[in-house]
Design an enzyme around this catalytic site. Sequence first.
Site, short mmCIF file in Angstrom:
data_model
loop_
_atom_site.label_atom_id
_atom_site.label_comp_id
_atom_site.label_asym_id
_atom_site.label_seq_id
_atom_site.Cartn_x
_atom_site.Cartn_y
_atom_site.Cartn_z
N SER A 63 0.80 -1.23 0.00
CA SER A 63 0.00 0.00 0.00
C SER A 63 0.83 1.28 0.00
O SER A 63 0.26 2.36 -0.19
CB SER A 63 -0.93 0.04 1.21
OG SER A 63 -2.08 -0.73 0.95
N LYS A 66 0.34 3.47 -2.85
CA LYS A 66 -0.81 4.40 -2.94
C LYS A 66 -0.35 5.86 -2.89
O LYS A 66 -1.06 6.75 -3.35
CB LYS A 66 -1.83 4.08 -1.83
CG LYS A 66 -2.50 2.70 -2.01
CD LYS A 66 -3.42 2.34 -0.85
CE LYS A 66 -4.29 1.12 -1.07
NZ LYS A 66 -3.69 -0.18 -1.01
N TYR A 188 -3.69 -2.24 -10.23
CA TYR A 188 -3.55 -2.08 -8.77
C TYR A 188 -2.63 -3.16 -8.19
O TYR A 188 -1.73 -2.87 -7.40
CB TYR A 188 -4.94 -2.11 -8.13
CG TYR A 188 -4.92 -2.17 -6.63
CD1 TYR A 188 -4.69 -1.03 -5.87
CD2 TYR A 188 -5.11 -3.38 -5.96
CE1 TYR A 188 -4.66 -1.09 -4.48
CE2 TYR A 188 -5.08 -3.45 -4.57
CZ TYR A 188 -4.85 -2.31 -3.85
OH TYR A 188 -4.81 -2.37 -2.47
N TYR A 240 -4.40 3.41 8.18
CA TYR A 240 -5.67 2.67 8.33
C TYR A 240 -6.43 3.07 9.61
O TYR A 240 -6.40 4.21 10.02
CB TYR A 240 -5.43 1.16 8.28
CG TYR A 240 -4.46 0.74 7.22
CD1 TYR A 240 -4.65 1.13 5.90
CD2 TYR A 240 -3.34 -0.02 7.51
CE1 TYR A 240 -3.77 0.75 4.91
CE2 TYR A 240 -2.45 -0.40 6.53
CZ TYR A 240 -2.68 -0.01 5.23
OH TYR A 240 -1.81 -0.37 4.26
N VAL A 258 1.17 -3.83 3.74
CA VAL A 258 1.15 -5.14 4.40
C VAL A 258 2.41 -5.98 4.12
O VAL A 258 2.55 -7.06 4.66
CB VAL A 258 -0.11 -5.96 4.07
CG1 VAL A 258 -1.35 -5.35 4.69
CG2 VAL A 258 -0.27 -6.18 2.58
N1 GLN Z 1 -2.27 -5.35 -2.01
C1 GLN Z 1 -2.79 -5.23 -0.68
C2 GLN Z 1 -4.29 -5.35 -0.71
O1 GLN Z 1 -4.87 -4.80 -1.60
C3 GLN Z 1 -2.38 -3.90 -0.12
C4 GLN Z 1 -2.96 -3.66 1.24
C5 GLN Z 1 -2.02 -2.99 2.17
O2 GLN Z 1 -0.83 -2.93 1.98
N2 GLN Z 1 -2.59 -2.55 3.27
O3 GLN Z 1 -4.89 -5.97 0.12
#
Ligand code: GLN
Length: 304
Positions: A63, A66, A188, A240, A258
């Site tokens: 993420s 992003k 994505y 988050y 993650v």
């Molecule tokens: N690719 C992961 C997902 O879409 C990214 C989520 C994350 O890093 N929090 O679940």
Amino acid sequence: MDIQQILEDIQAEVRPLLDQGRVASYIPELAVVPGDKFGMVVRTVDGASYAVGDAGERFSIQSISKIFTLTMAMQLAGDDLWKRVGREPSGNPFNSLVQLEYENGKPRNPFINAGALVVTDVILGHLDNATETVRDIVRGLCDKDDIDFDLAVAGSEQATGHRNKAMAYFLKSFNNLDNQPERVLDAYFHHCSLAMTCLELCEAVLFLANNGVAPLSGDLVMTGNQVKYVNSLLLTCGTYDAVGDFAYRVGLPAKSGVGGGIVAIMPGQFSACVWSPGLDASGNSLAGSKALELFTTKTGVSVF
Ligand code: GLN
């Protein structure tokens, strides 16, 4: 201040935490990463960098990507972006579907999965080869031509990412995706699979600490005002549903993934990146969050 010594002290202090987090297993390819990895880098805007541990090993940025897709979407769509995605913390897990239902398909912010899918859709609407363009921008930001997608990770998420797929189709049902869900998901998943080191990530986000200018190239990535927007969103939405606790403890705009990475920004001074794959219940690196908390506590440097 002896930053190198501070990082070494932090590495020793967080070692007992390394086996307490849980490596993400819902993307099978991430589950194979050893949980005892730890790396941390601080990179200042005036060219100094300090590193400890596994700072030179590439990991899945997930993420953290992003940040780069939001940066691109802000350039491409301007304020129209905010008609389709909000700017409020979600208070829900990053992959939650419930809020989307009662908020009519407008994701709370660009840093939860639903928001990032909309951001990706925006980019796809402007560029023919959006997937590669994001990678190439990241390559340029840290001047490393060999930064690439980890196709095993992207494929692993493509095979198991049923929740993200549900989310994309759900967004489509609210007319908040222009492209076909599978096309958005493919881009994505690729962006999430980018593999980078802590130092590379520090360099790639350093423009957020440097008034929008990428220090390596001297290029203006975004205006100082846009940097304010992105850093504010990072502080309020970047980690988050733990974002309030994270902001309280660390006091810096930050984005987690993650894969266990977290980048943090100290405007005017430095970027930091920490990597430790074991996650807490919200999906943020357990030891990584602690390491950043120790860093701002020991140095006395935070945005507050
Ligand atoms: N690719 C992961 C997902 O879409 C990214 C989520 C994350 O890093 N929090 O679940």
